[in-house]
Motif scaffolding. Structure first.
Motif, PDB file in Angstrom:
ATOM      1  N   VAL A  52      24.377  52.309  41.471  1.00 57.07           N
ATOM      2  CA  VAL A  52      25.699  52.381  42.091  1.00 57.07           C
ATOM      3  C   VAL A  52      25.798  51.348  43.212  1.00 57.07           C
ATOM      4  N   SER A  53      24.737  51.190  43.973  1.00 58.84           N
ATOM      5  CA  SER A  53      24.733  50.209  45.072  1.00 58.84           C
ATOM      6  C   SER A  53      24.934  48.795  44.552  1.00 58.84           C
ATOM      7  N   GLU A  54      24.278  48.472  43.451  1.00 58.90           N
ATOM      8  CA  GLU A  54      24.448  47.137  42.872  1.00 58.90           C
ATOM      9  C   GLU A  54      25.877  46.935  42.382  1.00 58.90           C
ATOM     10  N   GLY A  55      26.446  47.946  41.745  1.00 55.82           N
ATOM     11  CA  GLY A  55      27.833  47.855  41.295  1.00 55.82           C
ATOM     12  C   GLY A  55      28.787  47.678  42.457  1.00 55.82           C
ATOM     13  N   HIS A  56      28.518  48.410  43.534  1.00 59.10           N
ATOM     14  CA  HIS A  56      29.351  48.288  44.727  1.00 59.10           C
ATOM     15  C   HIS A  56      29.241  46.884  45.322  1.00 59.10           C
ATOM     16  N   PHE A  57      28.033  46.340  45.363  1.00 57.82           N
ATOM     17  CA  PHE A  57      27.833  44.992  45.890  1.00 57.82           C
ATOM     18  C   PHE A  57      28.620  43.966  45.066  1.00 57.82           C
ATOM     19  N   ILE A  58      28.594  44.106  43.749  1.00 53.34           N
ATOM     20  CA  ILE A  58      29.343  43.190  42.891  1.00 53.34           C
ATOM     21  C   ILE A  58      30.837  43.293  43.195  1.00 53.34           C
ATOM     22  N   SER A  59      31.335  44.518  43.361  1.00 50.94           N
ATOM     23  CA  SER A  59      32.764  44.689  43.670  1.00 50.94           C
ATOM     24  C   SER A  59      33.111  44.075  45.021  1.00 50.94           C
ATOM     25  N   GLU A  60      32.215  44.177  45.979  1.00 53.84           N
ATOM     26  CA  GLU A  60      32.447  43.559  47.286  1.00 53.84           C
ATOM     27  C   GLU A  60      32.499  42.033  47.173  1.00 53.84           C
ATOM     28  N   ARG A  61      31.649  41.467  46.325  1.00 51.25           N
ATOM     29  CA  ARG A  61      31.666  40.012  46.108  1.00 51.25           C
ATOM     30  C   ARG A  61      32.986  39.590  45.459  1.00 51.25           C
ATOM     31  N   VAL A  62      33.459  40.369  44.490  1.00 47.17           N
ATOM     32  CA  VAL A  62      34.751  40.068  43.871  1.00 47.17           C
ATOM     33  C   VAL A  62      35.841  40.100  44.934  1.00 47.17           C
ATOM     34  N   HIS A  63      35.828  41.128  45.762  1.00 48.58           N
ATOM     35  CA  HIS A  63      36.821  41.281  46.838  1.00 48.58           C
ATOM     36  C   HIS A  63      36.793  40.068  47.758  1.00 48.58           C
ATOM     37  N   PHE A  64      35.608  39.710  48.234  1.00 48.06           N
ATOM     38  CA  PHE A  64      35.453  38.571  49.142  1.00 48.06           C
ATOM     39  C   PHE A  64      35.889  37.268  48.475  1.00 48.06           C
ATOM     40  N   ASN A  65      35.458  37.063  47.224  1.00 50.03           N
ATOM     41  CA  ASN A  65      35.799  35.819  46.520  1.00 50.03           C
ATOM     42  C   ASN A  65      37.305  35.676  46.319  1.00 50.03           C
ATOM     43  N   LEU A  66      37.989  36.775  46.022  1.00 46.83           N
ATOM     44  CA  LEU A  66      39.441  36.711  45.854  1.00 46.83           C
ATOM     45  C   LEU A  66      40.135  36.413  47.180  1.00 46.83           C
ATOM     46  N   LEU A  67      39.686  37.036  48.258  1.00 53.44           N
ATOM     47  CA  LEU A  67      40.271  36.735  49.569  1.00 53.44           C
ATOM     48  C   LEU A  67      40.027  35.273  49.954  1.00 53.44           C
ATOM     49  N   ALA A  68      38.869  34.748  49.569  1.00 53.42           N
ATOM     50  CA  ALA A  68      38.507  33.369  49.923  1.00 53.42           C
ATOM     51  C   ALA A  68      39.376  32.336  49.208  1.00 53.42           C
ATOM     52  N   THR A  69      40.084  32.718  48.151  1.00 53.02           N
ATOM     53  CA  THR A  69      40.968  31.765  47.473  1.00 53.02           C
ATOM     54  C   THR A  69      42.129  31.362  48.369  1.00 53.02           C
ATOM     55  N   GLY A  70      42.415  32.177  49.373  1.00 53.46           N
ATOM     56  CA  GLY A  70      43.549  31.911  50.249  1.00 53.46           C
ATOM     57  C   GLY A  70      44.872  32.379  49.670  1.00 53.46           C
ATOM     58  N   LEU A  71      44.840  32.891  48.442  1.00 46.73           N
ATOM     59  CA  LEU A  71      46.057  33.372  47.796  1.00 46.73           C
ATOM     60  C   LEU A  71      46.297  34.862  48.048  1.00 46.73           C
ATOM     61  N   VAL A  72      45.231  35.595  48.320  1.00 55.32           N
ATOM     62  CA  VAL A  72      45.261  37.051  48.265  1.00 55.32           C
ATOM     63  C   VAL A  72      45.175  37.674  49.660  1.00 55.32           C
ATOM     64  N   LYS A  73      45.999  38.691  49.879  1.00 56.81           N
ATOM     65  CA  LYS A  73      46.001  39.426  51.147  1.00 56.81           C
ATOM     66  C   LYS A  73      45.166  40.703  51.065  1.00 56.81           C
ATOM     67  N   ASP A  74      45.224  41.401  49.910  1.00 55.24           N
ATOM     68  CA  ASP A  74      44.489  42.651  49.778  1.00 55.24           C
ATOM     69  C   ASP A  74      44.054  42.847  48.331  1.00 55.24           C
ATOM     70  N   VAL A  75      42.870  43.476  48.150  1.00 55.37           N
ATOM     71  CA  VAL A  75      42.289  43.680  46.827  1.00 55.37           C
ATOM     72  C   VAL A  75      41.695  45.082  46.736  1.00 55.37           C
ATOM     73  N   VAL A  76      41.933  45.739  45.613  1.00 60.11           N
ATOM     74  CA  VAL A  76      41.242  46.983  45.278  1.00 60.11           C
ATOM     75  C   VAL A  76      40.490  46.714  43.987  1.00 60.11           C
ATOM     76  N   VAL A  77      39.156  46.898  44.021  1.00 60.58           N
ATOM     77  CA  VAL A  77      38.316  46.648  42.854  1.00 60.58           C
ATOM     78  C   VAL A  77      37.726  47.975  42.392  1.00 60.58           C
ATOM     79  N   HIS A  78      37.936  48.288  41.117  1.00 63.93           N
ATOM     80  CA  HIS A  78      37.368  49.480  40.501  1.00 63.93           C
ATOM     81  C   HIS A  78      36.234  49.023  39.599  1.00 63.93           C
TER      82      HIS A  78
END
Length: 94
Positions: A52-78
């Motif tokens: 579960v921790s590894e899955g959570h870490f991957i979701s956090e990376r997706v969240h961070f990477n999307l915010l880093a595009t400069g296009l996105v204000k908020d992300v919910v990753v399931h």
């Protein structure tokens, strides 16, 4: 008024998600633009044998990477360990 995103923005977001290590696939990508801010909900598929921790870490990376595009204000990753669009029916018909 909420509006969907143009195809060019969707392509950037999908590529960003797919390039995140540990993401096997994505589905149920929902985007909307509200007052100039892009908001995203997305399901990612990961290896069902990771913790579960590894899955959570991957979701956090997706969240961070999307915010880093400069296009996105908020992300919910399931996080899904398997394709729930395929397995959903099998689960509820047992």
């Amino acid at each position: 008024v909420d509006t969907g995103l143009p195809a060019q923005h969707l392509n950037v977001l999908k590529k960003t998600i797919h390039r995140t290590p540990g993401v096997r696939a994505l589905h149920q990508l929902r985007t909307r633009s509200m007052a100039g801010a892009i908001l995203i909900d997305v399901h990612i598929l990961v290896d069902p044998n990771i913790t579960v921790s590894e899955g959570h870490f991957i979701s956090e990376r997706v969240h961070f990477n999307l915010l880093a595009t400069g296009l996105v204000k908020d992300v919910v990753v399931h996080v899904d360990p398997e394709d729930d669009l395929i397995n959903h029916h099998a689960f509820f018909t047992q």
